[in-house]
Design an enzyme around this catalytic site. Structure first.
Site, PDB file in Angstrom:
ATOM      1  N   ASP A  81       0.997  -1.255  -0.084  1.00 22.57           N
ATOM      2  CA  ASP A  81      -0.698   0.556   0.219  1.00 22.57           C
ATOM      3  C   ASP A  81       1.297   1.638   0.046  1.00 22.57           C
ATOM      4  O   ASP A  81       2.052   0.777   0.696  1.00 22.57           O
ATOM      5  CB  ASP A  81      -0.716  -0.171   1.211  1.00 22.57           C
ATOM      6  CG  ASP A  81      -2.207   0.850   1.221  1.00 22.57           C
ATOM      7  OD1 ASP A  81      -2.504   1.439   0.063  1.00 22.57           O
ATOM      8  OD2 ASP A  81      -2.652   1.381   2.079  1.00 22.57           O
ATOM      9  N   HIS A  82       0.702   2.165  -0.619  1.00 19.56           N
ATOM     10  CA  HIS A  82       1.289   3.786  -0.473  1.00 19.56           C
ATOM     11  C   HIS A  82       3.165   3.412  -1.105  1.00 19.56           C
ATOM     12  O   HIS A  82       3.692   3.911  -0.096  1.00 19.56           O
ATOM     13  CB  HIS A  82       1.208   4.267   0.646  1.00 19.56           C
ATOM     14  CG  HIS A  82      -0.432   5.460   0.158  1.00 19.56           C
ATOM     15  ND1 HIS A  82      -0.469   5.820  -1.003  1.00 19.56           N
ATOM     16  CD2 HIS A  82      -1.350   5.090   1.348  1.00 19.56           C
ATOM     17  CE1 HIS A  82      -2.169   6.300  -0.222  1.00 19.56           C
ATOM     18  NE2 HIS A  82      -2.481   5.850   0.576  1.00 19.56           N
ATOM     19  N   ASP A 103       2.806   4.851  -5.911  1.00 20.39           N
ATOM     20  CA  ASP A 103       2.093   6.210  -5.131  1.00 20.39           C
ATOM     21  C   ASP A 103       3.348   7.428  -5.501  1.00 20.39           C
ATOM     22  O   ASP A 103       4.140   8.147  -4.578  1.00 20.39           O
ATOM     23  CB  ASP A 103       1.807   6.246  -3.538  1.00 20.39           C
ATOM     24  CG  ASP A 103       1.112   7.738  -3.491  1.00 20.39           C
ATOM     25  OD1 ASP A 103       1.382   8.214  -3.718  1.00 20.39           O
ATOM     26  OD2 ASP A 103       0.755   7.442  -2.347  1.00 20.39           O
ATOM     27  N   HIS A 171      -7.148   9.820   4.570  1.00 21.01           N
ATOM     28  CA  HIS A 171      -7.057   8.598   5.634  1.00 21.01           C
ATOM     29  C   HIS A 171      -7.137   9.132   7.254  1.00 21.01           C
ATOM     30  O   HIS A 171      -7.292  10.541   6.789  1.00 21.01           O
ATOM     31  CB  HIS A 171      -5.417   8.636   5.520  1.00 21.01           C
ATOM     32  CG  HIS A 171      -5.083   7.783   4.223  1.00 21.01           C
ATOM     33  ND1 HIS A 171      -3.709   8.339   2.902  1.00 21.01           N
ATOM     34  CD2 HIS A 171      -5.360   7.264   3.728  1.00 21.01           C
ATOM     35  CE1 HIS A 171      -3.845   7.378   2.193  1.00 21.01           C
ATOM     36  NE2 HIS A 171      -5.222   7.150   2.677  1.00 21.01           N
ATOM     37  N   GLY A 172      -7.591   8.730   7.734  1.00 21.85           N
ATOM     38  CA  GLY A 172      -7.427   8.714   9.121  1.00 21.85           C
ATOM     39  C   GLY A 172      -9.206   9.247   9.697  1.00 21.85           C
ATOM     40  O   GLY A 172     -10.374   8.583   8.858  1.00 21.85           O
ATOM     41  N   HIS A 201      -9.119   5.290  -1.635  1.00 23.92           N
ATOM     42  CA  HIS A 201      -8.885   5.512  -0.026  1.00 23.92           C
ATOM     43  C   HIS A 201      -9.600   5.861   0.618  1.00 23.92           C
ATOM     44  O   HIS A 201      -9.717   7.755   0.007  1.00 23.92           O
ATOM     45  CB  HIS A 201      -6.665   5.719  -0.534  1.00 23.92           C
ATOM     46  CG  HIS A 201      -6.231   4.860  -1.189  1.00 23.92           C
ATOM     47  ND1 HIS A 201      -5.044   4.543  -0.651  1.00 23.92           N
ATOM     48  CD2 HIS A 201      -6.049   4.708  -2.868  1.00 23.92           C
ATOM     49  CE1 HIS A 201      -4.359   3.350  -1.284  1.00 23.92           C
ATOM     50  NE2 HIS A 201      -4.753   3.222  -2.811  1.00 23.92           N
ATOM     51  N   SER A 204     -12.898   4.797   5.184  1.00 26.66           N
ATOM     52  CA  SER A 204     -13.250   3.736   6.760  1.00 26.66           C
ATOM     53  C   SER A 204     -14.336   4.924   7.064  1.00 26.66           C
ATOM     54  O   SER A 204     -14.444   5.958   7.042  1.00 26.66           O
ATOM     55  CB  SER A 204     -12.344   4.649   7.659  1.00 26.66           C
ATOM     56  OG  SER A 204     -11.331   2.715   7.786  1.00 26.66           O
ATOM     57  N   ASN A 244     -10.067   0.934   0.470  1.00 33.58           N
ATOM     58  CA  ASN A 244      -8.807   0.509   1.297  1.00 33.58           C
ATOM     59  C   ASN A 244      -9.553   1.102   3.342  1.00 33.58           C
ATOM     60  O   ASN A 244     -10.011   2.318   3.040  1.00 33.58           O
ATOM     61  CB  ASN A 244      -8.265   1.439   0.625  1.00 33.58           C
ATOM     62  CG  ASN A 244      -6.715   0.613   0.086  1.00 33.58           C
ATOM     63  OD1 ASN A 244      -7.687   0.441  -1.139  1.00 33.58           O
ATOM     64  ND2 ASN A 244      -5.549   1.425  -0.061  1.00 33.58           N
TER      65      ASN A 244
HETATM   66  O1  G3H Z   1      -1.762   4.701   3.797  1.00 29.97           O
HETATM   67  C1  G3H Z   1      -2.444   4.559   5.079  1.00 29.97           C
HETATM   68  C2  G3H Z   1      -2.753   3.734   6.155  1.00 29.97           C
HETATM   69  O2  G3H Z   1      -3.531   4.459   7.221  1.00 29.97           O
HETATM   70  C3  G3H Z   1      -1.548   4.451   7.019  1.00 29.97           C
HETATM   71  O3  G3H Z   1      -0.555   3.441   7.291  1.00 29.97           O
HETATM   72  O4  G3H Z   1       0.908   4.376   9.193  1.00 29.97           O
HETATM   73  O5  G3H Z   1       0.840   2.577   8.241  1.00 29.97           O
HETATM   74  O6  G3H Z   1       1.878   4.340   7.344  1.00 29.97           O
HETATM   75  P1  G3H Z   1       0.747   3.711   7.971  1.00 29.97           P
HETATM   76  P1  13P Z   2      -8.756   4.600   5.878  1.00 26.76           P
HETATM   77  O1  13P Z   2      -7.380   4.925   7.123  1.00 26.76           O
HETATM   78  O2  13P Z   2      -9.812   5.234   5.591  1.00 26.76           O
HETATM   79  O3  13P Z   2      -8.802   3.776   6.852  1.00 26.76           O
HETATM   80  O4  13P Z   2      -7.846   4.098   4.917  1.00 26.76           O
HETATM   81  C1  13P Z   2      -6.955   3.704   5.098  1.00 26.76           C
HETATM   82  C2  13P Z   2      -6.493   3.643   2.691  1.00 26.76           C
HETATM   83  O5  13P Z   2      -6.429   4.773   2.400  1.00 26.76           O
HETATM   84  C3  13P Z   2      -5.010   2.748   3.280  1.00 26.76           C
HETATM   85  O6  13P Z   2      -4.150   2.946   1.870  1.00 26.76           O
HETATM   86 ZN    ZN Z   3      -4.364   5.112   1.225  1.00 27.99          ZN
END
Ligand code: G3H
Ligand code: 13P
Ligand code: ZN
Length: 300
Positions: A81-82, A103, A171-172, A201, A204, A244
């Site tokens: 991921d990313h 990414d 995110h978050g 992405h 959530s 995601n």
């Molecule tokens: O990119 C998506 C995540 O929710 C952030 O993940 O804290 O493992 O980098 P990470």
């Molecule tokens: P959330 O933070 O909304 O769960 O998104 C996760 C994400 O995009 C991981 O690549």
């Molecule tokens: Zn993401």
């Protein structure tokens, strides 16, 4: 054997469902995700970020997931991921990841295109699928959302297998200030000109009941808000085939730890709380698999 994400996602888009792409960083979350997939008969897309790889060690987390895959009876794809670091992307491909995200969305269009093309060349030689991203995640008005015309050109020129789009999610646990807004109109425009599976992405839902329950046991998550389930259903109808989810799994996991120790003050065996956390993460993953229509879509 791990499977590539390309076929799984193409089938999902063609049949009008999506696969949750679920982040793991440890043993307990990984076990929970495998159990959820077995129970619902859904294909499993399990993913690790670069920071998870720094946290757990690449070989450690990869071998853990590989060992679980050996006894799994549903198709499993391990995805990076990313991926921002080209060396790490290459390492993952060499090791056996069957899907990577490149990414390069922070770069200008031309550079993003060039970096993505390079990764596609490297990954495809090893039967590894590639997800790319165009536009940047964040609130509408603050960030560059994906332009449909650019998206079409980008996909044609790079040969990527799936495209992550920016339509206002982030995110978050604090995704929107004020009223949640996801640009579904833009998503429709993109899906009309891009036929490969689209990826959402920052998807959530940050369930209110989970947040309230966590706050009851000491968390301070005021004003946390996510993407509504109805927007996610609409997004699936508009070509999103990979959704995601990380935050909702983290909220479930940490809520369980807080609650367990608050209720079991004499416990000092970490396995007790971790098992409880595994249960809540599994339940969360099952809810996503059902909501996105992935249940019973496993074909070996
Ligand atoms: O990119 C998506 C995540 O929710 C952030 O993940 O804290 O493992 O980098 P990470
Ligand atoms: P959330 O933070 O909304 O769960 O998104 C996760 C994400 O995009 C991981 O690549
Ligand atoms: Zn993401």
């Amino acid at each position: 054997m791990f499977v590539a994400s390309k076929a799984l996602l193409r089938r999902a888009r063609a049949k009008g469902y999506a696969l949750p792409a679920l982040n793991t960083s440890n043993l307990e979350v990984s076990k929970a995700l495998f159990e959820a997939a077995e129970q619902t008969r859904a294909p499993l897309l399990i993913q690790t970020t670069e920071s998870t790889i720094r946290y757990a060690g690449l070989e450690n987390i990869f071998s853990l997931i590989k060992a679980m895959e050996k006894t799994s009876t549903v198709p499993v794809c391990i995805h990076l991921d990313h991926g921002k670091n080209l060396q790490l992307i290459k390492k993952c491909v060499q090791l056996g990841y069957k899907s990577v995200m490149v990414d390069a969305s922070r770069h200008q269009f031309k550079k993003n295109l060039a970096v993505t093309r390079k990764v596609v060349r490297i990954a495809h030689r090893k039967g590894c699928s590639v997800e790319a991203e165009l536009g940047s995640l964040g609130r509408i008005g603050d960030v560059l959302l994906t332009e449909p015309k650019q998206a079409k050109l980008f996909v044609q020129k790079t040969g990527c297998d799936a495209l992550a789009v920016a339509i206002g999610t982030s995110h978050g646990a604090y995704k929107f200030q004020g009223k949640p807004r996801v640009d579904l109109y833009r998503l429709r425009e993109i899906s009309e000109v891009v036929s490969i599976p689209l990826v959402l992405h920052g998807a959530s839902s940050v369930n209110k009941r989970v947040v309230q329950r966590a706050n009851r046991y000491g968390a301070k998550l005021k004003g946390a808000v996510g993407v509504s389930e109805s927007d996610l259903r609409k997004a699936i109808r508009l070509g999103v085939a990979k959704i995601n989810i990380d935050t909702d799994l983290r909220l479930a996991f940490t809520l369980a730890l807080r609650e367990f120790y608050a209720k079991n003050r004499s416990s000092f065996d970490p396995r007790d709380a971790l098992l409880f956390a595994q249960g809540l993460v599994k339940q969360t993953a099952i809810e996503k698999m059902k909501l996105f229509g992935a249940k019973n879509k496993a074909k070996r």
